[in-house]
Design an enzyme around this catalytic site. Structure first.
Site, short mmCIF file in Angstrom:
data_model
loop_
_atom_site.label_atom_id
_atom_site.label_comp_id
_atom_site.label_asym_id
_atom_site.label_seq_id
_atom_site.Cartn_x
_atom_site.Cartn_y
_atom_site.Cartn_z
N LYS A 52 15.71 4.48 -2.25
CA LYS A 52 14.62 4.74 -1.30
C LYS A 52 15.15 4.69 0.13
CE LYS A 52 11.20 2.86 -4.49
NZ LYS A 52 10.50 1.64 -4.93
N GLN A 96 9.09 -4.62 -3.73
CA GLN A 96 9.58 -4.06 -4.99
C GLN A 96 9.16 -4.94 -6.18
OE1 GLN A 96 11.29 -1.01 -5.29
NE2 GLN A 96 10.91 -1.36 -7.47
N ASP A 119 2.54 2.20 -1.16
CA ASP A 119 2.61 2.28 -2.63
C ASP A 119 1.23 2.57 -3.23
OD1 ASP A 119 5.09 2.10 -3.79
OD2 ASP A 119 5.18 -0.10 -3.72
#
Ligand code: NDP
Length: 298
Positions: A52, A96, A119
């Site tokens: 990412k 994460q 997200d």
């Protein structure tokens, strides 16, 4: 049969974002910033965060990676998130997952400012999605990427029966709600199936658009698919392959070989939904930057 090429589409999208970010920079003197918090040393998570950050760099987003040890207390993580919520250079925050077992993932998600939750996991964003208010929220990157693929490939959705197999909070549920929206890119009749659905093939065989996210290699076979259906395979399963250097290969939840003989269009694995997920994270970060700086655009 049309192969829905997520790899190519993600490259197109990233090029468009790169140009967009340059316009943002000229207009404001700033660039979008994405913070990624990695707790512990899970090797897969390390690779995801690295990829990412690499994509951010390629297209001009500022990436801030915060690595914290496995034994980090929940309060310390929440403090870091609170700091990022207040940081004007940060437009997107991602913690994460999976997190170490002593940290509660939901509490952590709730701590992220919904306006930086790129997200799309925060209940506020999920609620806005349920109401069909996409202008007001962030959509979870995998379902959002699937919607982007369907739109870019001109797949007709209005009035079609979309069957989503899998009801997870990050894929199945948001996907079903996206397709249910009153919108030209949706307007589907939606059925959601899961592991306790009886007669699953009955439902999958009635799908005009079949979206499968279960984590079971090659589970959907051609006899479960209506001829001419559009099939989207979210699965990402490692199976042993002695011919491969790594000893494994990645396959989807759909048996590509048999299903490609009956479907009208289909995503491959790898190279379908997967590459779109990171691209949509970038898109959400740019979207957040534009919202925070009152810039026009999608
Ligand atoms: P989860 O494990 O959270 O959810 C799986 C869902 O599938 C559950 O709702 C489960 O039902 C259902 N399910 C499992 N087995 C069956 C079955 N035999 N028949 C019907 N339904 C079944 O998975 P995710 O949604 O997170 O991920 C699904 C897959 O997609 C995985 O392979 C994952 O790796 C992949 N993925 C890929 C991404 C990408 O970017 N390419 C991103 C995210 C996920 P129940 O609720 O009853 O348990």
């Amino acid at each position: 049969m049309i192969v829905i090429d997520g790899r190519k589409t993600s490259v197109d999208l990233k090029n468009e974002l790169k140009a967009d970010i340059e316009h943002c920079r000229v207009a404001t003197g700033k660039i979008p910033g994405l913070a990624m918090v990695l707790v512990g040393d899970n090797p897969s998570s390390q690779v995801y965060v690295r990829n990412k950050a690499k994509t951010c760099k390629e297209i001009g987003i500022g990436a801030k990676v915060i690595e914290m040890p496995d034994e980090t207390p929940q309060e310390k993580l929440l403090e870091v998130v609170a700091g990022l919520n207040l940081d004007p250079d940060i437009n997107g925050i991602l913690v994460q997952q999976p997190l170490p077992s002593h940290i509660d993932e939901f509490t952590t998600t709730l701590a992220i400012d919904p306006s930086k939750d790129v997200d799309g996991f925060h209940p506020e964003n999920l609620g806005q999605l349920l109401l069909g208010r996409l202008d007001n929220c962030f959509v979870s990157c995998t379902p959002f990427g699937i919607l982007e693929l369907l739109t870019r490939y001109g797949i007709e959705t209005t009035g079609k029966h979309c069957v989503v197999v899998g009801r997870s909070d990050i894929v199945g549920k948001p996907m079903a709600n996206l397709m249910l929206r009153k919108d030209d890119a949706a307007n589907c009749t939606v059925t959601v199936c899961h592991s306790l659905t009886r007669e699953l093939p009955f439902f999958t065989r009635h799908a005009d658009i079949l979206i499968v996210a279960i984590g079971n290699a090659g589970f959907i076979t051609s006899d479960m698919v209506k001829p001419g259906a559009v099939v989207i395979d979210v699965g990402n399963n490692r199976i042993e392959d002695h011919d491969a250097k790594s000893g494994f290969r990645v396959v989807g939840d759909v048996d590509f070989r048999s299903v490609s003989a009956v479907a009208s269009a289909m995503t491959p694995v790898p190279g379908g939904v997967g590459p779109m997920t990171i691209a949509m994270l970038m898109k959400n970060t740019v979207l957040s930057f534009k919202r925070m700086n009152a810039l026009q655009g999608p």
